[in-house]
Structure formats: C-alpha cells, structure tokens
Design a protein around this motif. Structure first.
Motif: not given
Length: 81
Positions: A8-17, A36-55
């Motif tokens: 749920f937290q991961e999905q919430e961060k992706r929605r915020e992005i 977001l108040g998270i590290t750049k590494v964590a941001v990149r992980k979220h971005l990778d998922v969103l990119h893979r899902e074509r958002y």
C-alpha cells in the motif's frame, strides 16, 4: 510491517509521483526525492516500475557540466476498441 502495508505504501508513493508529473509535466529524480522525502535510489525504483507499466516516459537532458540527467514525463496511452 506486513506485506500488505508495504504494498500500500509503495502504491501511494507511485500515485504521488504520477500526480506531481501531471501537475509539473516533467520532473527530475532530485525533485521527486525532495518532494517525497525518500532517497533517490527509492525514487528510481518507483520510476522503473511506472516506466515498465507505461505510465511515464523518460528523456535525457544534457547539462553544461557533469552527467546528463533523466527527466520523467507522465505518459499514459489508452486504447479504445
């Protein structure tokens, strides 16, 4: 913390992005990290998922000095049948 709470937290961060990308058109990893108040590494992980899902899509922006930076844009293609 259980798996469902983490998911749920991961999905919430992706929605915020996605909300931020819709508002600003494009943002960098640095901007997302601060917002977001998270590290750049964590941001990149979220971005990778969103990119893979074509958002989102990314593009390289050349800078005067240093490495080129990736900038991310909201991109959602819907198909109508």
């Amino acid at each position: 913390m259980n798996r469902h709470a983490v998911y749920f937290q991961e999905q919430e961060k992706r929605r915020e992005i996605l909300v931020l990308l819709k508002k600003r058109r494009s943002v960098s990893v640095q901007e997302l990290s601060k917002h977001l108040g998270i590290t750049k590494v964590a941001v990149r992980k979220h971005l990778d998922v969103l990119h893979r899902e074509r958002y989102i899509e990314s593009r390289i922006v050349r800078q005067r000095t240093g490495r080129p930076a990736y900038v991310y844009n909201y991109f959602r293609v819907t198909t109508a049948i």
